[in-house]
Write a protein that holds these residues in place. Structure first.
Motif, short mmCIF file in Angstrom:
data_model
loop_
_atom_site.label_atom_id
_atom_site.label_comp_id
_atom_site.label_asym_id
_atom_site.label_seq_id
_atom_site.Cartn_x
_atom_site.Cartn_y
_atom_site.Cartn_z
N ASP A 33 0.87 -1.17 0.06
CA ASP A 33 0.10 -0.08 -0.01
C ASP A 33 0.98 1.34 0.08
OD1 ASP A 33 -2.90 1.11 0.69
OD2 ASP A 33 -1.51 2.17 2.06
N PRO A 34 0.46 2.42 -0.78
CA PRO A 34 1.45 3.44 -0.85
C PRO A 34 1.52 4.17 0.39
CG PRO A 34 -0.33 3.62 -2.79
CD PRO A 34 -0.71 2.24 -1.73
N GLY A 35 0.78 3.88 1.28
CA GLY A 35 0.85 4.50 2.70
C GLY A 35 1.93 3.74 3.61
N GLN A 36 2.16 2.60 3.38
CA GLN A 36 3.06 1.67 4.07
C GLN A 36 4.43 1.29 3.45
OE1 GLN A 36 1.04 -1.43 6.40
NE2 GLN A 36 -0.85 -0.79 5.17
N ARG A 37 4.31 1.42 2.09
CA ARG A 37 5.47 0.63 1.52
C ARG A 37 7.00 1.44 1.79
NH1 ARG A 37 8.00 0.08 -3.82
NH2 ARG A 37 8.28 -1.81 -4.52
N ASP A 38 6.73 2.48 1.75
CA ASP A 38 7.92 3.54 2.15
C ASP A 38 8.57 3.31 3.27
OD1 ASP A 38 8.48 4.37 -0.36
OD2 ASP A 38 7.35 6.19 -0.01
N VAL A 39 7.59 3.11 4.35
CA VAL A 39 7.85 2.85 5.76
C VAL A 39 8.50 1.39 6.07
CG1 VAL A 39 7.02 2.37 8.21
CG2 VAL A 39 5.87 4.24 6.77
N TRP A 40 8.16 0.36 5.11
CA TRP A 40 8.66 -0.86 5.51
C TRP A 40 10.08 -0.66 4.48
CZ3 TRP A 40 8.02 -4.25 9.07
CH2 TRP A 40 6.68 -4.23 9.42
N LEU A 41 10.18 -0.05 3.48
CA LEU A 41 11.42 0.02 2.87
C LEU A 41 12.57 0.87 3.72
CD1 LEU A 41 10.07 0.67 -0.72
CD2 LEU A 41 11.44 -1.12 0.02
N MET B 147 23.70 -3.07 11.46
CA MET B 147 24.52 -4.08 11.38
C MET B 147 25.80 -3.69 10.99
SD MET B 147 23.16 -6.55 12.56
CE MET B 147 23.81 -8.05 12.01
N GLY B 148 26.18 -2.57 10.41
CA GLY B 148 27.73 -2.12 9.93
C GLY B 148 27.86 -2.25 8.49
N ALA B 149 26.68 -2.22 7.54
CA ALA B 149 26.70 -2.14 6.14
C ALA B 149 26.95 -0.42 5.56
CB ALA B 149 25.58 -2.55 5.46
N ASP B 150 27.62 -0.40 4.49
CA ASP B 150 27.88 0.90 4.03
C ASP B 150 26.45 1.65 3.68
OD1 ASP B 150 29.60 2.88 2.82
OD2 ASP B 150 28.35 2.23 0.99
N PRO B 151 26.50 2.80 4.14
CA PRO B 151 25.26 3.30 3.92
C PRO B 151 24.62 3.79 2.63
CG PRO B 151 26.09 4.43 6.00
CD PRO B 151 27.11 3.42 5.20
N ASP B 152 25.71 4.07 1.86
CA ASP B 152 25.48 4.38 0.29
C ASP B 152 25.10 3.06 -0.60
OD1 ASP B 152 26.21 7.17 0.69
OD2 ASP B 152 28.44 6.91 0.13
N ALA B 153 25.85 2.09 -0.10
CA ALA B 153 25.41 0.81 -0.75
C ALA B 153 23.92 0.29 -0.54
CB ALA B 153 26.51 -0.55 -0.35
N VAL B 154 23.58 0.51 1.10
CA VAL B 154 22.18 0.32 1.28
C VAL B 154 21.45 0.89 0.74
CG1 VAL B 154 20.70 0.11 3.51
CG2 VAL B 154 22.99 -0.52 3.45
N ALA B 155 21.64 2.26 0.60
CA ALA B 155 20.52 3.20 -0.08
C ALA B 155 20.52 2.89 -1.61
CB ALA B 155 21.29 4.70 -0.14
N LYS B 156 21.26 2.13 -2.45
CA LYS B 156 21.44 1.70 -3.79
C LYS B 156 20.48 0.37 -3.71
CE LYS B 156 25.64 3.53 -5.46
NZ LYS B 156 26.88 3.00 -6.00
N ALA B 157 20.71 -0.38 -2.62
CA ALA B 157 19.83 -1.63 -2.53
C ALA B 157 18.45 -1.34 -2.33
CB ALA B 157 20.33 -2.55 -1.25
N ARG B 158 18.03 -0.33 -1.48
CA ARG B 158 16.86 0.12 -1.06
C ARG B 158 16.03 0.69 -2.37
NH1 ARG B 158 13.09 4.02 -0.69
NH2 ARG B 158 11.86 4.24 1.31
N ALA B 159 16.97 1.38 -3.39
CA ALA B 159 16.17 2.04 -4.53
C ALA B 159 15.76 0.75 -5.44
CB ALA B 159 17.09 2.93 -4.98
N ALA B 160 16.67 -0.09 -5.65
CA ALA B 160 16.52 -1.12 -6.27
C ALA B 160 14.99 -2.08 -5.94
CB ALA B 160 17.66 -2.12 -6.42
N VAL B 161 15.07 -2.10 -4.55
CA VAL B 161 13.83 -3.00 -4.17
C VAL B 161 12.79 -2.01 -4.38
CG1 VAL B 161 12.82 -3.64 -1.91
CG2 VAL B 161 15.25 -4.32 -2.29
#
Length: 235
Positions: free
Chosen positions: A163-171, A181-195
């Motif tokens: 749902d548009p009202g929830q999807r971004d919260v869960w992403l 957990m120590g992952a690189d924030p820039d790499a995580v941001a790219k992963a979030r964008a892909a998902v």
């Protein structure tokens, strides 16, 4: 996941055949999937409810070898057929398994390349989210057809409210966990964008409906961790 456009199944397969990407793979699931080791332990327990001590187990999406290793160590009498379309990931599985490979047969391909069985159990972990709905249903159905009647099947993959009202919260929660957990924030941001761009992320209700349509009529949730869900069903 490392693209900003909606990824195709072929794109993901190519990325998992990249030796450099595969070399970095091992730490990814541990950081992105909360409770991954517990998921593996629960998978073994759920399969063992019905699978015999000398079970033959089909593992779809076996590249990397982590779930194969967990199951093989926990159940020394089980034998496995692991299927994955990415050759580099299968090479990684061989390295991870080491001497446990004597009980494992690895097959490069999709479910259509898997032996017909019948198998006593099956798993598909962190894989079905790469498939669009129709192919996901077909793949789950082909897994069911390779199982003996009553045999268990465990599936776990990305599944969260769309749902548009929830999807971004869960992403945002999906991204917050690996950073913690120590992952690189820039790499995580790219992963979030892909998902976020993926067309293959469905709600848990839809994912469960797909499993039921594929023939696992008793599919029920046993695992939920931020954007990840796991189900147990029987052929």
């Amino acid at each position: 996941m490392a693209t900003d456009a909606a990824p195709s199944q072929e794109t993901f397969i190519r990325s998992f055949d990249d030796p450099a990407a595969v070399a970095r793979y091992a730490e990814g699931p541990q950081r992105f999937v909360p409770g991954l080791e517990a998921l593996h332990r629960m998978t073994v327990l759920l399969l063992a409810e019905r699978a015999p001590r000398d079970a033959s187990v089909l593992v779809l999406g076996a590249g990397g070898g982590s779930e194969l290793k967990a199951m093989a160590e926990a159940q020394p009498g089980w034998r496995f057929v692991g299927v994955d379309p990415a050759g580099e990931m299968l090479k990684l599985a061989e390295r991870v398994l080491g001497p446990l490979m004597e009980r494992v047969t690895l097959v490069r391909g999709t479910i259509d390349d898997a032996p017909k069985g019948p198998f006593d159990a099956a798993t598909c972990l962190l894989t079905l989210h790469f498939l669009e709905a129709a192919e996901r249903t077909r793949t789950a159905g082909e897994i069911r057809r390779r199982l003996r009647p009553g045999s268990p099947f465990v599936a776990a993959h990305a599944s969260f409210p769309q749902d548009p009202g929830q999807r971004d919260v869960w992403l945002d929660r999906y991204a917050a966990y690996p950073v913690a957990m120590g992952a690189d924030p820039d790499a995580v941001a790219k992963a979030r964008a892909a998902v976020a761009a993926s067309l293959n992320s469905f709600s848990p209700d839809k994912d469960e409906a797909i499993l039921r349509e594929a023939g696992f009529k008793d599919a029920s949730l046993f695992y939920a961790a931020f954007t990840w869900r796991g189900w147990i069903g029987h052929a």
